[in-house]
Design a protein around this motif. Structure first.
Motif, PDB file in Angstrom:
ATOM      1  N   TYR A 175       2.920   7.786   6.721  1.00  0.00           N
ATOM      2  CA  TYR A 175       2.042   6.785   6.095  1.00  0.00           C
ATOM      3  C   TYR A 175       0.662   6.806   6.728  1.00  0.00           C
ATOM      4  CZ  TYR A 175      -0.056   2.237   5.181  1.00  0.00           C
ATOM      5  OH  TYR A 175      -0.933   1.239   4.829  1.00  0.00           O
ATOM      6  N   PHE A 207      -2.450   7.410   4.346  1.00  0.00           N
ATOM      7  CA  PHE A 207      -3.323   6.283   4.012  1.00  0.00           C
ATOM      8  C   PHE A 207      -4.660   6.359   4.736  1.00  0.00           C
ATOM      9  CE2 PHE A 207      -4.855   1.912   4.649  1.00  0.00           C
ATOM     10  CZ  PHE A 207      -5.064   1.574   3.304  1.00  0.00           C
ATOM     11  N   LEU A 234      -6.146   9.554   1.806  1.00  0.00           N
ATOM     12  CA  LEU A 234      -6.565   8.669   0.714  1.00  0.00           C
ATOM     13  C   LEU A 234      -8.084   8.620   0.570  1.00  0.00           C
ATOM     14  CD1 LEU A 234      -5.453   6.821  -1.497  1.00  0.00           C
ATOM     15  CD2 LEU A 234      -5.609   4.901   0.096  1.00  0.00           C
ATOM     16  N   VAL A 246      -1.346   7.903  -3.520  1.00  0.00           N
ATOM     17  CA  VAL A 246      -0.966   6.552  -3.948  1.00  0.00           C
ATOM     18  C   VAL A 246       0.423   6.563  -4.594  1.00  0.00           C
ATOM     19  CG1 VAL A 246      -1.877   6.441  -6.316  1.00  0.00           C
ATOM     20  CG2 VAL A 246      -1.985   4.431  -4.854  1.00  0.00           C
ATOM     21  N   LEU A 305       2.774   6.459  -1.669  1.00  0.00           N
ATOM     22  CA  LEU A 305       2.766   5.215  -0.894  1.00  0.00           C
ATOM     23  C   LEU A 305       3.680   4.158  -1.497  1.00  0.00           C
ATOM     24  CD1 LEU A 305      -1.027   4.896   0.018  1.00  0.00           C
ATOM     25  CD2 LEU A 305       0.857   5.492   1.561  1.00  0.00           C
ATOM     26  N   SER A 343       6.483   2.584   0.901  1.00  0.00           N
ATOM     27  CA  SER A 343       6.313   1.225   1.438  1.00  0.00           C
ATOM     28  C   SER A 343       7.652   0.532   1.638  1.00  0.00           C
ATOM     29  CB  SER A 343       5.415   0.406   0.501  1.00  0.00           C
ATOM     30  OG  SER A 343       6.034   0.251  -0.770  1.00  0.00           O
ATOM     31  N   GLN A 353      -0.101  -3.662   7.666  1.00  0.00           N
ATOM     32  CA  GLN A 353      -0.942  -2.779   6.860  1.00  0.00           C
ATOM     33  C   GLN A 353      -1.382  -3.398   5.531  1.00  0.00           C
ATOM     34  OE1 GLN A 353      -2.234   0.307   7.535  1.00  0.00           O
ATOM     35  NE2 GLN A 353      -1.514  -0.111   9.621  1.00  0.00           N
ATOM     36  N   LEU A 403      -3.904  -2.035   3.010  1.00  0.00           N
ATOM     37  CA  LEU A 403      -3.249  -1.228   1.968  1.00  0.00           C
ATOM     38  C   LEU A 403      -3.578  -1.734   0.567  1.00  0.00           C
ATOM     39  CD1 LEU A 403      -1.277   0.944   1.038  1.00  0.00           C
ATOM     40  CD2 LEU A 403       0.617  -0.618   1.505  1.00  0.00           C
TER      41      LEU A 403
END
Length: 1576
Positions: free
Chosen positions: A224, A228, A232, A244, A247, A251, A262, A266
């Motif tokens: 992650y 991220f 990203l 995305v 993610l 998550s 986050q 996020l």
């Protein structure tokens, strides 16, 4: 044998995978798959070995082989052993990673093979993949992709490997520098996360139930951070989307504290992507997953992010959805899923955000908000329970929005509310009324959109509202008490008319549920509820709208069903009766559609239902109350004239059932006072009401009308009820017209026995009083067409009523003549070129009834009626094509009225004379140059003849004297340019033939086989093909000929001769066809009429220049001459000389048929030779020698001979009579040298020669010479003519001085070019040696003498007889003859042949077919062997490049079929191989081989070996067909027949074909190789 053979086949196919043609490549792969279907391991091994041994094979070909392998593996994974699987895995792994560069198709194909294998052998695949997925080394991207796909396709097998995979992969993330590799890692993380979540969700089925979410938390957390915080931020859109997407599922696997930490970063990070990407469904999906994960861990930080979340999500939902864009639709679903998550965790905040947005006027905002609201009402029902009042109150402004999209969204929200108990709350009634309002929208409203506004593309607002109302009524139990009886309020208001159908259906369902709960209790409890309609109002409303039963989606049936359910509330007595009567009405509606239902019949059924119901109730108070309610509702239907008209009829019916005369008089008076006379439908409705009422209350109805007529209503200044003040003349005329109509309907409806006494004294008197007014004491009739129409219509009804009375026969109608004159004035006043009002129709109907009453009209009056009525309607031009409509119906009705009138007049004189009178009136229209007038006239004629036939009563056998004339008039019209005219003409002829049979004494029900043959011909006349038309005309003439009495034949022929000049060329031609047919069939009895017929024919030819008339006349003469040759020839010889062109053409017609032309030539020869050729006379008394003047008959016969022989068709007859014709005409030439024409013909000759149009000379000698030349030309002696021409012989023949030389040159040419003809010519000429005419003896001797100069007389052995004959002439008294004999004795001379060529392949094939056809008995077994031997060549040569050969093969196969003793195979040949039909060769060959192998499996070896021969054909289509045939044979034969085939030979031959230059051949070879696996 099986393994090596499959391998061999596979190898052959694999070697061909490099073919340059894409179709061949595709077929090779299909064949490999076919092998794999039967022997998967062997085929896969062959493919693996091939790729391993051919390292340099280009990657596109490797890709094709890998794809074939994937197909085989996917279909047969359960059958594969570990050894083969291991080899496949190693191969695919090698192929996938062989090159580092991305070669997408090749590497993807290899990866797909690994994934397919991994579905069962995941451990072996993972072992190989992990070997290429080593720590510290960036793997091939397709290794990662394969791992990702494996995790999806085999979740339970793959997840246990994920911890090690993730631990190896995480360090690699930092090593990935290229975006493409990063995208692959993102996709892998997404797939790994999804498969892990699926594994955890199904732990009860998992192989290792100890796996926990936190097992992956650390690895996913590390991944992650990279995705991220680093990836990203990339500028590459594809990578951002991949991140995305990963993610979202990741998550759920993050540690809860990490996720909580986050979320503040996020969520904004994900929301920011909405602005960067156009396609946002992946963003929304991931956001939804993140929100679910946050809610599942009880996140507190979500509250802080809520406002920005709601704003971003709301913006997404307000994006307009296009049905053609699945991505946008998908995004909206994901966004709504996000709203559901938020509604469950923060309902107050969500509603506080949403509800104010409903007050905005922006369409997208309001529609989007309503969509969210509907969604959360359904998906978060528990959270919204306490919020119902707020949500309901927030709908106030959206309910007023006229926008269609908003309306649709509102209806959907209300539907959701109904399911969740909102409508039971205060304010729910407004929602209900809104739904009903939308149901009442007109169906076409969905097409009426404001400019710039896009309407909903799917269901319209109305459709959704209708389905919503019904669903809420029938499926939501809690709504029953809300809807009943509240929905009843919407039945009667006019503004809800459009919603009646769904309303009634819902009310029926609700009422039935209440009946089930409490059977005896009344359904409607008024309890002071004044808003509910009364039973009278409900009954009136439902009955009235039922008159238009199919409007509004079938409101008639719905209304009647509701009426039936409410029977106890309408009146307690009606239940049992309505159960039966309403069921019958509903059944009638089911049997019809809006197009087939008769409105008049339906309304009558409803009125009968009302009348019956009133009789059952039999309560005057209730009936009077109902009639008052009906009158009260009349103004409600001002916008629907048809329904108001029907309600008037209901009022009349109800008043008729009332026993209170005061109420009847009072309501009739009110109706007259309040009627809207300017509306035509209302005037008609009021009149119907009075008429129906008069059935029971005639005196009261007439009294009320008379009171009204006597009042001051027609004065402009004063009106009885002050209603008509300041009315214009038109208004007054409309009132008058209505009153006249009322009288008409009263007469039509009231009891007949009462009407007869009041017709003239009361009804007609008051009608005419209304029609005319007095000015200064003088009666003045109105010119208003509306008032005239009312009068005509009412007079018609009065007359009809009188006629239908039982006492009509004894009724003496004193005003009959006056009324007829009045009606005729109306008809004559109408414009003859247009039809805009029904005045004509109604006036004709009135006259129809008047004609049948006493006293009878005078003949002249009847004739005037027929003439005027025909002129009034026949000439009206038809409406332009496609613009029929009401005018077309009016025209048809008027024509029917005219038919009825003419029938009524004809009924008074049912004799042939009466019929003739009618036809005389119609005749000009039958022959009209305008097609539509002919159609009408023939239609009327057919109608009258049918009527005459149906009512024919013959008391004594009398002749139908005008049959021939009538048949002659109608029959040519069977070929009219207009199809309708043609069919009507046949109907006329059909009726006339049956009329003749009737006059001959046959009964009316007698069916004549000959006459009945006309009916099938009638249908065929629709066809426009002239050949078909004239063939039908010929058949019609044959039928006429068989049934026409002999005495009528000449009348028919003469009438048909007149039709030759018909302006319609088709009819003229039809007349010619019929004349010739009649002459052929019945000409034998016309001997005495031949001169008359010939005279008429000549005169017709002089009147017309039409080619077809000339041809017809020629044929007629030919047919007549076939039966009366002497009479025809004699008649034609009597034609004036010189023959005109028409007479010449008639002579030529006699040459058509050799037998007849020989007979004619013989007759003409006889007439030419029998009479003296000339007469001697002295022009002057002192002249030294007499002049020779030609006699007329031989001269005419000579001219006729020339004309007959000038026709090419005379050739055979001339050849037959060659000797006689040659000799006769040569002697005629000799007799006419120096002969003059008679004086009267000399003058004609001089006039002809001086005119520019000089015809052929009439000089007797020249005429004979021309005829002689014609004999030679037509007899095949053209060389003789040319030789004599070159030598000037023809000119010499015509002169006295050169005649002998001319004869000599003719004889010389004959000897040289026509030797074989000479024996018979000589024989014919020898007879002239004793002729009384010296000139003939000279000519014959000169000819014979000249022959001695040629050797031909020796060759033909004529010398001896010729010398004998000449010797006998030495003592002839004429010196010239003796001189010529001596010249001949001093003379002596000689003659040549020819070759041909013949046929080729198609002839032999057709011969083969004919032999099959002719083969029967003992030869069948022998020939069957030949058929089998020829079967393969015939099948393959169906693809022969020569069309004639292919056609011959079709024929031969059709003929062979029966001899094969297999009915199914013969049927296939017959079905597919018809001449002129396209052949789908593959379909045909497949069917043929199927039956061959089913019935003759023993022939397999022979058929295959024969087809092998054609593998080397020089024609590529045949070469392609040969393996195709082999393949189909193999496809349909049983495997045990394999021993018949030499597989080695066949395989080698197919392998060779794979190298054929033609792609189509290679395709078929590959396909067949795939099928050979059956023999493995």
């Amino acid at each position: 044998m099986s393994e090596p053979y499959v391998k061999k086949l596979s190898t052959i196919l694999l070697d061909s995978v490099t073919d340059k043609d894409p179709l061949v490549q595709e077929q090779v792969c299909s064949a490999l798959c076919a092998l794999g279907e039967s022997q998967p391991e062997e085929t896969l091994s062959a493919c693996e070995e091939h790729l391993r041994q051919h390292e340099k094979l280009a990657h596109p070909y490797r890709t094709m082989v890998l794809r074939a392998m994937e197909t085989i593996v996917s279909n047969h994974i359960s059958e594969l052993g570990k050894d083969v699987t291991r080899a496949i895995i190693l191969l695919a792994s090698s192929e996938m990673t062989k090159v580092k560069d991305l070669v997408s198709d090749w590497q993807q194909a290899a990866s797909s093979v690994l994934v397919a294998v991994g579905k069962r052998f995941v451990g072996m695949v993972m072992e190989e993949m992990l070997g290429k997925f080593q720590p510290g080394v960036l793997p091939h991207c397709f290794v990662v992709q394969t791992l990702a796909n494996l995790s999806v396709f085999n979740v339970f097998g793959m997840v246990p490997f994920l911890t090690s995979v993730l631990s190896t992969m995480l360090p690699m993330l930092g090593m990935a520098k290229h975006d493409s590799m990063r995208v692959v890692f993102c996709c892998a993380l997404q797939r790994f996360s999804e498969s892990t979540l699926e594994y955890l969700a199904n732990l009860d089925q998992a192989p290792d139930p100890t796996v926990r979410k936190d097992t992956f938390a650390s690895d996913i957390s590390s991944a992650y951070d990279t995705l991220f915080h680093h990836w990203l931020q990339s500028r590459e859109a594809k990578l951002r989307l991949a991140v995305v997407e990963a993610l979202g599922p990741m998550s759920h696997l993050l540690p809860s504290e990490k996720l909580e930490e986050q979320l503040p970063k996020l969520l904004p990070g994900v929301l920011a992507l909405y602005k960067k990407h156009a396609e946002t469904s992946h963003v929304s999906k991931s956001l939804g997953q993140i929100l679910e994960a946050a809610v599942s861990v009880g996140s507190r930080t979500l509250e802080v992010q809520l406002d920005s979340l709601l704003a971003a999500l709301h913006a997404q939902i307000c994006v307009p959805v296009e049905t053609s864009s699945p991505l946008v639709t998908s995004n909206q679903k994901e966004v709504l899923r996000c709203f559901t998550v938020l509604a469950c965790c923060s309902p107050e905040r969500l509603l506080a955000f949403l509800l104010p947005k409903l007050d905005t006027s922006n369409e997208r905002t309001r529609v989007g908000t309503l969509q969210v609201l509907r969604h959360i009402i359904n998906s978060a029902a528990a959270q919204m329970e306490a919020k119902k009042p707020f949500i309901l109150s927030s709908m106030r402004l959206p309910l007023l929005d006229p926008n269609s999209k908003v309306k649709r969204a509102v209806v959907q929200v209300i539907s959701a509310m109904a399911h969740h108990g909102y409508l039971e709350q205060p304010g729910g009634e407004a929602m209900l009324e809104y739904i009903v309002q939308q149901c009442a929208l007109p169906p076409e409203a969905q097409h009426q959109k404001p400019s710039g506004e896009e309407e909903p593309p799917a269901d319209s607002v109305r459709d959704i509202s209708v389905s919503t109302l019904y669903l809420v009524s029938t499926t939501v139990d809690r709504m029953s008490d809300v809807l009943w009886p509240h929905l009843l309020q919407f039945l009667t208001p006019v503004r809800f008319t459009g919603a009646l159908t769904p309303l009634c259906r819902s009310l029926v369902h609700l009422a039935q549920k209440r009946q089930e709960a409490a059977a005896e209790a009344p359904l409607i409890q008024y309890d002071g509820n004044v808003t509910l309609p009364s039973p009278y109002a409900i009954a009136t409303r439902l009955l009235t709208v039922s008159s238009s039963p199919y409007l509004g989606g079938g409101r008639g049936a719905a209304s009647l069903c509701l009426l039936n359910v409410l029977h106890r509330d309408i009146h307690p007595s009606l239940g049992q009766r309505w159960a039966t009567t309403i069921a019958l009405l509903l059944e009638h509606l089911e049997e019809h559609t809006a197009k087939t239902l008769s409105q008049k019949e339906w309304e009558e059924k409803l009125l009968v239902f009302l009348r019956d119901s009133l009789a059952v109730v039999s309560d005057n108070t209730w009936i009077c109350q109902l009639s008052l309610e009906m009158c009260k509702q009349l103004p409600c239907y001002n916008g629907t004239p048809q329904e108001k008209n029907f309600l008037y009829k209901c009022v009349g019916t109800t008043l008729g059932a009332a026993s209170s005369k005061d109420v009847v008089r009072k309501l009739l008076q009110e109706l007259l006072e309040t009627a809207r006379y300017q509306e035509e439908a209302e005037r008609e409705g009021l009149a119907c009401c009075f008429g129906i009422c008069a059935i029971s209350h005639l005196d009261d109805t007439l009294a009320q009308l008379e009171d009204f007529v006597r009042s001051d209503v027609f004065r402009k200044s004063i009106g009885i009820f002050n209603l008509f003040k300041d009315r214009s003349d038109n208004d007054v005329d409309r009132v008058k017209g209505t009153l006249i109509l009322c009288y008409g309907h009263v007469a039509a409806q009231a009891p007949r026995e009462l009407v007869l006494a009041r017709a003239e004294s009361d009804i007609l008197r008051n009608m005419f009083q209304c029609f005319s007014t007095k000015v200064l004491g003088i009666k003045v009739e109105t010119k208003d067409p509306g008032l005239q129409l009312c009068l005509v219509q009412s007079v018609c009804m009065v007359c009809q009523a009188i006629c239908s009375s039982a006492q009509a026969g004894s009724f003496h109608f004193t005003r009959k003549a006056e009324l007829v004159a009045q009606m005729m004035d109306f008809i004559k006043a109408e414009p003859p070129d247009s039809l805009r009002t029904p005045i004509r129709k109604k006036a004709m109907l009135a006259c129809t009834h008047l004609v049948s009453l006493e006293p009878e009209l005078e003949e002249q009056v009847q004739s005037d009626i027929i003439h005027s009525c025909l002129h009034s309607i026949m000439a009206v031009p038809p409406e332009p094509e496609g613009e029929g409509g009401p005018q077309e119906f009016l025209y048809l009705d008027t024509m029917h009225a005219l038919e009825d009138l003419l029938r009524s007049i004809l009924r008074r004189n049912m004799t042939p004379q009466g019929l003739q009178l009618m036809v005389e009136h119609l005749s000009p229209w039958i022959k009209s140059p305008r097609g539509y007038e002919r159609v009408r006239a023939l239609g009327l004629s057919a109608c009258l003849l049918q009527f005459f036939l149906e009512h024919l009563h013959v008391s004594a056998l009398v002749p139908f004297h005008n049959l021939g004339l009538l048949v002659g008039l109608f029959s040519p019209r069977c070929a009219d340019l207009w199809p309708a005219t043609r069919q009507e003409a046949v109907s006329c002829v059909y009726s006339l033939l049956y009329l003749q049979l009737g006059y001959e004494g046959f009964s009316r029900d007698y069916r004549d086989d000959v006459a009945e043959r006309l009916l099938p011909l009638k249908d065929g006349l629709v066809h426009p093909d002239p050949a078909i038309l004239f063939h039908a005309c010929h058949s019609i003439a044959q039928i006429i000929a068989k049934r026409l009495p002999p005495d009528q034949l000449i009348n028919l022929l003469l009438t048909l001769f007149e039709s030759l000049g018909d302006p319609d060329k088709n009819c003229s031609r039809a007349a010619t066809v019929m004349i010739n047919c009649l002459l052929k069939e019945r000409g034998s009895m016309l001997l005495e009429k031949v001169p008359e017929i010939m005279s008429v024919l000549r005169s017709r030819l002089q009147e017309t220049r039409e080619e077809h008339v000339l041809q017809s006349a020629q044929h007629s003469v030919y047919v007549l001459a076939s039966q009366h040759c002497v009479a025809v020839v004699t008649s034609l010889l009597g034609s004036p000389l010189p023959f005109d062109s028409h007479t010449c053409s008639l002579w030529r017609a006699l040459a058509v048929e050799p037998g007849l032309s020989a007979q004619v030539l013989g007759l003409l020869l006889e007439k030419m030779s029998r009479d003296v050729p000339f007469k001697e006379s002295r022009a002057f008394l002192l002249s030294s020698a007499p002049d020779r003047v030609a006699t007329l008959l031989p001269l005419a016969a000579t001219c006729a001979l020339h004309e007959v022989m000038s026709a090419p068709a005379s050739g055979p007859a001339v050849t037959e009579l060659y000797p006689q014709l040659f000799a006769g005409l040569l002697l005629r030439v000799s007799c006419t040298v120096g002969v003059q024409l008679p004086r009267n013909l000399q003058a004609k000759e001089r006039r002809a020669s001086s005119s520019a149009l000089a015809s052929r000379t009439l000089d007797p000698c020249s005429t004979a010479v021309d005829a002689l030349r014609a004999v030679l030309l037509r007899g095949g002696s053209e060389d003789v003519v040319q030789r004599v021409e070159l030598e000037g012989g023809w000119e010499l023949l015509s002169t006295s001085a050169g005649h002998e030389d001319g004869v000599a040159r003719l004889a010389s040419a004959m000897a040289k070019f026509a030797g074989p003809r000479l024996p018979l010519v000589m024989k014919a000429l020898l007879g002239a040696q004793s002729s009384v005419y010296e000139a003939q003896r000279v000519t014959s001797t000169a000819f014979l003498a000249e022959l001695l100069t040629s050797n031909v007389v020796n060759d033909l052995m004529l010398l001896e007889s010729l010398l004998d004959n000449l010797a006998a002439r030495q003592k002839d008294p004429c010196a010239s003859v003796r001189r010529l004999v001596l010249r001949g004795l001093a003379n002596l001379a000689s003659g040549s042949p020819d070759k041909e060529k013949m046929e080729f392949r198609s002839v032999s094939i057709r011969l083969f077919g004919h032999l099959n056809k002719a083969c029967h008995g003992a030869c069948e077994d022998v020939f069957l062997e030949q058929v089998v031997g020829g079967l393969v060549p015939l099948l393959l040569h169906l693809r022969d490049p020569q069309a004639s050969v292919a056609a011959a093969c079709r024929f031969a196969l059709r003929m062979c079929g029966p001899n094969l003793e297999c009915e199914e195979l013969a049927d296939v040949f017959q079905k597919h191989l018809q001449d002129g039909r396209g052949l789908h060769f593959g379909e045909f060959l497949n069917a043929a081989c199927k039956h061959l192998m089913c019935y003759f499996p023993d022939l397999l070896g022979r058929l295959v070996s024969t087809s092998l021969f054609y593998f080397k054909s020089s024609w590529e289509d045949v070469r392609a067909a040969a393996p195709m045939l082999t393949g189909f044979l193999v496809l349909h034969v049983e495997p045990q027949q394999q021993s018949q085939v030499d597989l080695e030979q066949l395989t080698a031959a197919l392998q060779l074909l794979l190298k054929d230059p033609a792609p189509k051949v290679r395709v078929k070879a590959a396909e067949t190789l795939g099928r050979l696996v059956k023999f493995a």
